[in-house]
Design a protein around this motif. Structure first.
Motif: not given
Lengths: 743, 164
Positions: A98-109, A351-357, A377-381, A383-384
């Protein structure tokens, strides 16, 4: 974590790209029918309530690879290993597959914060049920394919196997997004009698990398082209940057940029040590306006007592209690105490292409995303937030603040990853501490030596100023357009904040318990492991011994006299028995102490017995041995529980014996480990025993914070037993003890 | 240009000679084991060995280590082939967050090289400079004891090859 760094599209991005609708269309009708829930449907288990789709938790690819998703974060508490055990058990596969993915706004609940000892009950329950339901769906699909009744098939080793030996691998069954269905309220869970993995000590998956120098922490990330940043923090709360000549710093070796925004001052350099050298030069050049805003340390408690407050009832019985035969009253105090993570907070931002990771050791990627999106002042989507382990946090330390630094600095220096780490004195003096607290308790005993009435008041700041908004991020306070910290709202009971565990679990016929909530902060505060429970349990358990003394009762027997819950009685009885409470032989200079609590009155039960030795000449108190018994419901990884309980006992010993944040009228004076000493090896107990009562089939009960309060109570009680003195102020420092015993 | 040998491999690094060893290890040599904890020699998270002695890499300027042999936790073994102390820390599950652990292992390694049969008191005294905040101390002590026993057994069985 390596996966988190890879640029491959996330599940959610794929879904957002339109596949979601396609999968719905392909889902078999019978399963779609489950998406319609009747109004009276029972609630879904754990975090399935907020994220009901099975494939948000469990994904099986056509090649058979299994990925499990959790919105909770591994913090060193071992949650990743326990969650894998649960999924592997119910999917009937080996944990290593099993591969576990933990807290990540783009991937997890979105499971909010990894806090409050909730991970097993929220995420563990969700994953266990999702895995069981996924298994049932796979078995049903195989049954349809093989034209057999599902009862004639079993899941094993990543396949469904028929009695006649025919075998269909999970990967062959997942076409058509058959796991893209809503969870059902009930699952066909494996009978605890047949558990292969749950209840067995399982080695932590994260330890090998940690002992061999693998990439284990956010501090270890080295992204291509990464640069290093350091921030120059103001010397005190509310200080403003009057002037700084940054020109000489800008020409220092490796310096790429000096960032100034109001009183926010930072530097970005090619190499880490160059950033540190430049930070020091900038700090020397910076001139600050400071104002003395704090009370003196000596007058802290009278100051706290004078602050405006709101009264919040915890339990207020009506009528008037019978007059007591005997009354006892006492007041207790607790100093500010710090998280004191060994590794200062760190984050990496790109910060790249107006998006932040952001790579961050936050306890809540989604709340952090909301706060950072507001800050920039960015849209939540745009920001990851990807959680990567940091040094142990034990609550809300500076992790989110460092993430905000990385966000601000990455935007100021776009295109290259910016890594920022705090310095030791920054972490010590700017982290949000566990609040100073005051408690006041009085009780009356009846003729039988039982508690007849109980009056309790706890005065405290709130215990959470976690993100959710930009104002919760400390860097935001210092910008040219500052965002202020919002006034904290009390965490409602039954969890509670300052009033967490203010309600004793003991049977009390008449009680008047009030939380005296102080909204205004003196020092910056937030959630420290256990929140108010540490002080409330310290108070209640100290006071139970004071009452037992008045009632001329044995402290353990006195507690049992007031407890009906059999699970509470079991942990107390077991801890007392393993400690050797009834045949304890006193030695000069030594004492024993006992304490108990059920965390939040709804989490794990924990009883702690300690023996402590007092060195009369110095006043130094040392815990010689500790014996704990806990009941965490079904124990998934008993060694994980033991590790958390042992750690809790030692950490709470350190808080209880040594720790208090120092300050003067202007500045925090606890700036390193010499001005804020903590437990070292020479003072570690000779033995710590933890006995875990397993309750197979029972709900998981949060464990990580269960012994913070009981340990403090047990140590104070052992001091009282050893020296005949009762100290009601935390910490129980050698100096304070010396004064009390008159050396 | 400063020359030093790290985990048996000679390196030449081009940094300001005042740079503490920690940053050379982490940033130039891309080793993760030594950690930044305090920069003050108060916590031991940065502990590595220089010629068999435990040192605070956060305080020691790289210029002071010219030509010397440095050992970090990466030099004691790998996840697939861990050394005796690493095996013992895994066997005892002696980590919670684990941030302090590489420093703990190096401090213990230096002690065991000097004193292969330490008493419990000697282990505690040797480990005193290193802080753990998670409260993993009991397991760390057990792991060091276990490694010490294992190393002694190995050394008795094969005196020429075994060394801590």
């Amino acid at each position: 974590m390596i996966d988190a760094l890879a640029a491959r599209p996330s599940r959610r991005r794929v879904l957002a790209g339109g596949a979601l609708i396609v999968s719905f269309a392909l889902a078999p009708r019978v399963l779609l029918a489950q998406t319609v829930q009747g109004a009276a449907a029972p609630p879904l288990p754990g975090s399935l309530k907020t994220e009901p789709m099975l494939d948000a938790w469990i994904r099986i690819d056509a090649d058979g690879a299994i990925t499990v998703f959790t919105g909770k974060a591994e913090l060193g508490q071992g949650i990743a290993t326990a969650l894998i055990q649960l999924a592997a058990e119910e999917l009937v596969v080996e944990p290593a597959t099993i591969h576990l993915v933990t807290a990540d706004t783009a991937r997890t609940p979105n499971e909010g914060f990894t806090a409050g000892s909730h991970s097993m009950q929220d995420s563990g329950t969700a994953i266990m049920n999702a895995a069981a339901q996924a298994r049932a769906i796979l078995v049903k699909a195989a049954a349809d394919r093989l034209q057999l009744a599902p009862e004639r098939l079993k899941a094993e080793g990543g396949a469904v196997i028929a009695e006649d030996g025919r075998r269909v691998a999970y990967g062959e069954l997942v076409a058509g997004a058959i796991l893209h269905v809503r969870a059902a309220p009930r699952s066909d869970l494996i009978d605890p009698k047949n558990h292969r993995l749950i209840g067995k000590p399982w080695p932590r998956i994260d330890i090998p990398a940690k002992v061999t120098g693998g990439v284990a922490f956010v501090q270890d990330l080295r992204l291509p082209d990464m640069v290093h940043a350091r921030v120059v923090w103001p010397p005190s709360y509310g200080a403003t940057l009057k002037a700084v000549d940054s020109a000489p710093v800008e020409t220092m070796p490796g310096v790429l940029k000096v960032v100034r925004n109001g009183s926010y001052l930072a530097v970005i350099a090619e190499r880490e040590y160059q950033a540190i050298a430049a930070m020091r030069a900038l700090a020397d050049a910076a001139q600050w306006d400071e104002t003395p805003t704090l009370p003196t340390e000596d007058e802290l408690f009278s100051y706290l007592a004078r602050q405006p407050s709101q009264l919040i009832p915890v339990r207020q019985d009506s009528g008037s209690p019978p007059p007591p035969v005997q009354s006892v009253a006492a007041r207790y105090r607790r100093a500010y105490q710090m998280h004191g993570s060994i590794g200062p907070s760190c984050a990496v931002g790109l910060f790249r292409d107006d998006a932040l990771t952001l790579w961050t050791h936050t306890q809540g990627v989604f709340p952090l995303r909301a706060a950072v999106a507001e800050l920039l002042a960015l849209a939540p989507e745009k920001v990851r937030c990807i959680q990567v382990q940091g040094s142990g946090c034990y609550g809300h330390n500076a992790a989110d603040d460092a993430a905000a630094d990385a966000a601000l600095l990455a935007r100021a220096f776009p295109g290259r990853p910016v890594r920022v780490q705090w310095m030791r004195e920054q972490e010590h003096s700017w982290e949000p501490y566990g609040p100073a607290m005051l408690t006041e308790v009085s009780a009356g005993l009846d003729a039988a030596g039982k508690i007849a009435q109980w009056h309790y008041r706890v005065r405290s700041n709130e215990h959470s100023t976690r993100p959710g908004t930009a104002g919760n991020l400390m860097p935001a306070w210092h910008l040219a357009q500052p965002v202020a910290l919002p006034v904290p709202k009390p965490i409602p009971l039954p969890e509670g904040g300052g009033d967490r565990n203010a309600l004793p679990l003991y049977t009390i016929p008449f009680a008047d318990i009030v939380y005296d909530f102080v909204p205004a902060m003196t020092l910056r505060v937030s959630a420290l492991r256990g929140l108010g429970a540490y002080m409330n349990v310290f108070t209640i358990e100290s006071f139970m011994d004071e009452l037992a003394l008045a009632a001329k009762a044995d402290p353990v027997a006195f507690r049992l006299r007031h407890l009906e819950d059999p699970r509470a009685r079991d942990v107390i009885t077991l801890a007392a028995e393993r400690f050797g409470w009834s045949n304890y032989r006193r030695q000069p200079g030594r004492g024993r102490g006992f304490a108990f609590a059920r965390y939040k009155n709804l989490g794990a039960y924990a009883a702690v017995a300690v023996e402590a030795a007092l060195e009369h000449e110095t006043g130094r108190l040392r815990v010689i041995r500790a014996v704990a018994a806990t009941d965490s419901g079904e124990a998934v990884n008993p060694d994980g529980i033991r590790n958390q309980i042992e750690g809790g006992i030692l950490q709470s010993s350190s808080w209880t014996l040594y720790e208090s944040v120092g300050f003067d009228r202007t500045r925090i004076t606890s700036r390193d480990w010499s001005s804020y000493p903590i437990l070292r090896f020479s003072a570690v107990p000779e033995s710590v025993e933890v006995h875990v009562i397993d309750r197979p089939g029972q709900p998981f009960l949060g464990t990580g914070e269960a012994t913070q309060g009981p340990t403090a109570g047990a140590i104070a009680n052992a001091l009282a037993d050893a020296a005949g003195i009762r100290i009601r102020e935390l910490p129980l420092t050698a100096e304070r003890i010396k004064q009390a015993i008159g050396v | 240009m400063i020359e030093l040998t790290v985990n048996g491999t000679p390196h030449r690094v081009d940094v300001d000679p005042a740079t503490p060893l920690l940053y050379v290890l982490r940033d130039e040599l891309r080793l993760n084991g030594a950690k930044f904890g305090c920069g003050l020699g108060q916590c031991g998270a940065c502990t590595v060995m220089a010629e068999g002695e435990a040192i605070y890499s956060c305080l020691t300027p790289v210029a002071a280590l010219q030509g010397r042999k440095i050992t970090t936790v990466e030099g004691l073994g790998t996840a697939d082939n861990p050394g005796p102390l690493q095996r013992a820390f895994i066997a005892e599950q002696a980590a919670q967050c684990g941030y302090c652990i590489a420093g703990m292992i190096l401090r213990a390694q230096a002690m065991l090289q000097r004193n292969p049969s330490p008493s419990d008191g000697e282990i505690r005294a040797a480990m005193e400079p290193n802080l753990c905040r998670c409260g993993t101390h009991m397991r760390i002590l057990r792991a060091i004891r276990r490694a010490s026993n294992e190393m002694r057994t190995a050394s008795a069985q094969n005196p020429t090859e075994a060394r801590p």
